[in-house]
Write a protein that holds these residues in place. Structure first.
Motif, short mmCIF file in Angstrom:
data_model
loop_
_atom_site.label_atom_id
_atom_site.label_comp_id
_atom_site.label_asym_id
_atom_site.label_seq_id
_atom_site.Cartn_x
_atom_site.Cartn_y
_atom_site.Cartn_z
N SER A 177 -25.01 56.77 111.98
CA SER A 177 -24.75 56.99 113.41
C SER A 177 -26.05 56.97 114.20
O SER A 177 -26.05 56.74 115.41
CB SER A 177 -24.07 58.34 113.61
N GLY A 178 -27.15 57.28 113.50
CA GLY A 178 -28.43 57.39 114.19
C GLY A 178 -28.70 58.84 114.62
O GLY A 178 -29.77 59.15 115.12
N LYS A 179 -27.70 59.70 114.42
CA LYS A 179 -27.88 61.13 114.71
C LYS A 179 -27.95 61.87 113.38
O LYS A 179 -26.98 61.87 112.61
CB LYS A 179 -26.72 61.67 115.54
N ARG A 180 -29.09 62.48 113.13
CA ARG A 180 -29.35 63.08 111.83
C ARG A 180 -28.23 64.04 111.38
O ARG A 180 -27.81 64.02 110.23
CB ARG A 180 -30.70 63.80 111.82
N SER A 224 -13.49 61.75 107.39
CA SER A 224 -13.76 62.80 108.40
C SER A 224 -15.25 63.03 108.64
O SER A 224 -15.66 63.55 109.67
CB SER A 224 -13.11 64.12 107.97
N ARG A 225 -16.08 62.62 107.65
CA ARG A 225 -17.54 62.78 107.82
C ARG A 225 -18.16 61.61 108.57
O ARG A 225 -19.34 61.62 108.90
CB ARG A 225 -18.23 62.89 106.45
N MET A 226 -17.35 60.57 108.77
CA MET A 226 -17.91 59.37 109.41
C MET A 226 -17.80 59.49 110.91
O MET A 226 -16.77 59.18 111.51
CB MET A 226 -17.17 58.13 108.92
N ILE A 227 -18.84 60.04 111.50
CA ILE A 227 -18.86 60.21 112.96
C ILE A 227 -19.88 59.21 113.50
O ILE A 227 -21.09 59.37 113.31
CB ILE A 227 -19.25 61.66 113.34
N PHE A 228 -19.36 58.17 114.10
CA PHE A 228 -20.26 57.13 114.62
C PHE A 228 -20.46 57.32 116.11
O PHE A 228 -21.04 56.58 116.78
CB PHE A 228 -19.71 55.73 114.31
N LEU A 267 -25.15 46.14 115.94
CA LEU A 267 -24.50 46.27 117.24
C LEU A 267 -24.73 47.67 117.80
O LEU A 267 -24.96 48.61 117.05
CB LEU A 267 -22.98 46.05 117.11
N GLN A 268 -24.64 47.76 119.12
CA GLN A 268 -24.83 49.07 119.74
C GLN A 268 -23.77 49.31 120.81
O GLN A 268 -23.12 48.37 121.26
CB GLN A 268 -26.22 49.14 120.38
N GLY A 269 -23.63 50.56 121.16
CA GLY A 269 -22.81 50.95 122.31
C GLY A 269 -21.37 50.48 122.22
O GLY A 269 -20.73 50.59 121.18
N GLU A 270 -20.89 49.93 123.33
CA GLU A 270 -19.48 49.57 123.42
C GLU A 270 -19.09 48.47 122.45
O GLU A 270 -17.99 48.45 121.92
CB GLU A 270 -19.15 49.11 124.85
N ILE A 280 -15.79 47.00 117.74
CA ILE A 280 -15.67 46.43 116.39
C ILE A 280 -15.19 47.50 115.40
O ILE A 280 -14.35 47.23 114.54
CB ILE A 280 -17.04 45.85 115.92
N LEU A 281 -15.67 48.73 115.55
CA LEU A 281 -15.25 49.80 114.65
C LEU A 281 -13.75 50.06 114.77
O LEU A 281 -13.06 50.28 113.77
CB LEU A 281 -16.04 51.09 114.91
N GLU A 282 -13.25 50.01 115.99
CA GLU A 282 -11.80 50.17 116.20
C GLU A 282 -11.04 49.06 115.48
O GLU A 282 -9.99 49.29 114.89
CB GLU A 282 -11.46 50.18 117.69
N GLU A 283 -11.58 47.85 115.55
CA GLU A 283 -10.94 46.71 114.89
C GLU A 283 -10.95 46.90 113.36
O GLU A 283 -9.93 46.68 112.70
CB GLU A 283 -11.70 45.43 115.28
N ILE A 284 -12.09 47.35 112.83
CA ILE A 284 -12.19 47.55 111.37
C ILE A 284 -11.19 48.61 110.91
O ILE A 284 -10.54 48.46 109.88
CB ILE A 284 -13.62 47.96 110.95
#
Lengths: 110, 82
Positions: free
Chosen positions: A53-56, A106-110, B37-40, B45-49
């Motif tokens: 996520s880039g957030k530690r 549930s741990r996958m918070i992007f 990829l970043q942001g929106e 894409i994550l919603e699609e996956i």
């Protein structure tokens, strides 16, 4: 840090604990380079085989070595990425099947 | 042949193995490296996956109607009719 230096440093620390680098050297070096890249990107060595996520605080469980390594090496002989493996895996005594993702959704918070 | 799409990470060893396998089999595919990829764009894409693989793990390979999660050579061959 460069991948080669990382290899030597981690080997010394991890092998006595029973975690060996896979004997697929090319793959291991690619993964170590990816860890160096993630350190630059995020400030910590997030698992290269998972989306960080880039957030530690959201990624703490997947900072290499991830918290799932213990169970995955015990059950399958390898971590999720095939970076750290058991001696038996390297000796070909365990089949090299794909390691299923143990990290709960549930741990996958992007 | 059914269209092939890979949701991948640029750093992931299993994603690299999957792409290499398809390259070696001269199978054409589209891919998107989600970590780049970043942001929106990333969120979309994550919603699609998630529709194909609620775990959002990589690679997620779509071959026609079939979804293959991870690098599984045997399943890829079957789905591709190789």
């Amino acid at each position: 840090m460069e991948a080669k230096a990382l290899y030597e440093m981690l080997k010394k620390v991890q092998e006595p604990k029973g975690y060996y680098f896979s004997n697929d050297r090319e793959r291991v070096m690619e993964l170590l380079e990816a860890l160096c890249l993630n350190k630059e990107r995020y400030g910590y060595m997030a698992c290269p085989c998972r989306l960080a996520s880039g957030k530690r605080k959201n990624d703490e469980d997947i900072i290499c070595p991830c918290v799932y390594r213990v169970q995955d090496v015990a059950e399958y002989g390898s971590c999720y990425c095939n970076l750290y493996v058991s001696k038996e895996w390297n000796d070909g005594k365990i089949s090299h099947d794909y390691i299923p993702e143990r990290r709960p959704a549930s741990r996958m918070i992007f | 042949m059914a269209p092939v799409k890979i949701f991948s990470l640029s750093t992931c060893s299993h994603c690299k193995s999957t792409k290499k396998f398809l390259n070696d089999c001269t199978v054409q595919y589209d891919f998107v490296d989600v970590d780049l990829l970043q942001g929106e764009e990333r969120s979309a894409i994550l919603e699609e996956i998630k529709k194909f693989n609620p775990n959002c793990s990589f690679p997620t390979v779509i071959i026609g109607e079939k979804v293959i999660v991870g690098y599984k050579e045997k399943e890829l061959k079957e789905a591709l009719g190789l």
